[in-house]
Structures are given as C-alpha cells and as structure tokens.
Design a protein around this motif. Structure first.
Motif, short mmCIF file in Angstrom:
data_model
loop_
_atom_site.label_atom_id
_atom_site.label_comp_id
_atom_site.label_asym_id
_atom_site.label_seq_id
_atom_site.Cartn_x
_atom_site.Cartn_y
_atom_site.Cartn_z
N ARG A 128 0.81 -1.22 0.00
CA ARG A 128 0.00 0.00 0.00
C ARG A 128 0.85 1.27 0.00
O ARG A 128 0.37 2.35 0.28
N LEU A 175 -18.44 -1.89 -0.73
CA LEU A 175 -17.08 -2.23 -1.14
C LEU A 175 -16.95 -2.41 -2.64
O LEU A 175 -17.89 -2.78 -3.34
N HIS A 180 -12.14 -1.95 -0.25
CA HIS A 180 -12.51 -0.83 0.61
C HIS A 180 -13.75 -0.13 0.06
O HIS A 180 -14.23 -0.48 -1.02
N GLU A 213 -8.44 4.30 3.80
CA GLU A 213 -9.43 3.34 3.36
C GLU A 213 -10.39 2.99 4.50
O GLU A 213 -9.97 2.81 5.63
N LEU A 215 -12.99 0.07 5.70
CA LEU A 215 -13.12 -1.35 5.42
C LEU A 215 -14.41 -1.93 5.99
O LEU A 215 -15.08 -1.31 6.81
N SER A 244 -11.28 9.26 7.09
CA SER A 244 -11.47 8.53 5.85
C SER A 244 -11.64 9.48 4.67
O SER A 244 -11.04 9.29 3.61
#
Length: 252
Positions: A128, A175, A180, A213, A215, A244
């Motif tokens: 990431r 999602l 995500h 992200e 989740l 976020s």
C-alpha cells in the motif's frame, strides 16, 4: 434504439464517452446525484486507461492499483434525468506523487455542464505504499497542464465548530474489488447529512479528498460544519483509524 459512442479524440489525448442520465442516477430533484457524478468520472478514467492497454487486470498483474485521491468539480448546470451528455477526460502533467486528470461534462449541443480535476495515486497493492509518479512508467506521462475553471484539488479542513452528525457501518455493498469503500459511495454519506438548502437547491461546487481506506464492518462517524446562510457545508468521515474523507459542498 439510440446508440452512444466512445473513443479517443484530439490525437488520442482525450477520451470521450456519450451517455444517458437515467432515473436511477438522479436524486429526488431529478438531477445527477453526487454519488453518480463520482461514479461516472471514476469509471471514465478506468475506461480511458483500459483503452490504452492499461486495464485494472494489467495493473494488478504488476502489483499496482490506481486509487482516486482528490476530486474538485465546478458545476455550471447539473445534468438532468433523461438528458444525453458527453463526458470528456484527459490525463495531464503529473505531480510528484499524484497523477492528474481533468473532466468536462457538456450537453449534446455543446453547453458546459461540469468541469473537474482529480488526482490519483499509484500504489503497491501488497505494501500500500505510494509509487512516485516518475516511477509509474506504463505509459508516456503527459507533460502539459491546462486552465480549468474549477478549483485545484487541495486540502479541505473541517472547522473547529464541526458537530457530530451521524454514524454509518461499512456494509458489503459499499465495497469494491479493492476491498474498501468505493469512492462513489461517499457521495451518499455526504448527501444524507447535508441541509435541504443545499441538496434541494443548486450545487455549484463539490470537492472531496480521500485519506484512509474504510473497510468492511468499520464504523464511520460523520462530522459537519455549515455556513450561517445554509449554502456551504464541510463534511468529514472518521473511523477508529483516522479520517477517511473530507468534503465541501457549496450551493448557489
């Protein structure tokens, strides 16, 4: 049956798609919703790259994902239900760690509807970590930038007077295949906490920045601050792991 074209123009630097604005894409006041604005611009960016041979599958095989980071839109006239529109996008000169892309929505007779700019990050799927733009060499990087009448994507700050507005738990339907919350879903989160003076008026500007992200199963707490005239709102969503997203919506 009407057909809609898609393809490159301007020596293949600009990708064009014609589309219809359907009932399901519109809000209660029969104009394109913020969620659908985000979806359409994200999807046309993916299509642009895919038609250049850089599909999501091609990127994944090389352990790369490209994620939208910031969006900024100037809305002259929001597209309406049952309207046919043209959406144009082109990649522009990248920043050090951000790919840059512009958008234009125009009516079929050439009237300017929406102009926008977005920044994207190329990331290593496993770690990431952000890949510097100079190291993203799967296409020849553009070396030009153009003037646009929307604001440049930039930091959005939630005011100290912001209040807690709502809570949402990330569900499976939020999602996408990156695992995500899809960037467009935040349009619904934002819309649901805006005052009626904005969502049932005419939106003139919309900006959103994505930070961390969100989740499956995480709770997003929404905070907001509003101008005294009811025409401007700043909204942020935060999880236990940090912010976020942050967004600003301004009405005429």
């Amino acid at each position: 049956m009407k057909t809609y074209s898609q393809g490159f123009i301007d020596d293949k630097n600009t990708f064009k798609t014609e589309t219809h604005i359907y009932f399901s894409q519109c809000s209660k006041n029969k104009v394109l919703s913020l969620t659908e604005l985000l979806r359409l611009t994200s999807d046309i960016a993916v299509e642009d790259y895919a038609n250049r041979g850089i599909s999501r599958e091609f990127l994944a095989e090389r352990n790369i994902a490209i994620l939208v980071s910031r969006n900024s839109f100037k809305i002259h006239k929001m597209p309406k239900e049952n309207q046919d529109v043209i959406v144009l996008t082109r990649e522009e000169k990248p920043e050090a760690f951000q790919l840059v892309r512009s958008y234009e929505f125009v009516s079929m007779d050439g009237e300017s509807l929406i102009s926008g700019l977005s920044t994207w990050i190329a990331v290593d799927i496993q770690s990431r970590k952000i890949i510097p733009s100079k190291n993203f060499t799967l296409r020849e990087a553009p070396d030009v930038s153009f003037e646009h009448d929307c604001k440049m994507p930039a930091r959005i700050t939630l005011g100290e007077e912001a209040k807690e507005l709502a809570h949402r738990v990330v569900g499976y339907s939020d999602l996408d295949s990156n695992g995500h919350v899809n960037n467009s879903r935040y349009g619904n989160y934002i819309t649901d906490v805006l005052p009626m003076s904005i969502i049932e008026g005419e939106i003139a500007e919309f900006r959103i920045n994505y930070s961390k992200e969100a989740l499956l199963g995480e709770e997003i707490t929404l905070y907001g601050s509003f101008s005294s005239d009811g025409k401007s709102a700043t909204v942020a969503g935060k999880t236990a792991n940090g912010t976020s997203f942050e967004a600003q919506v301004i009405a005429r």
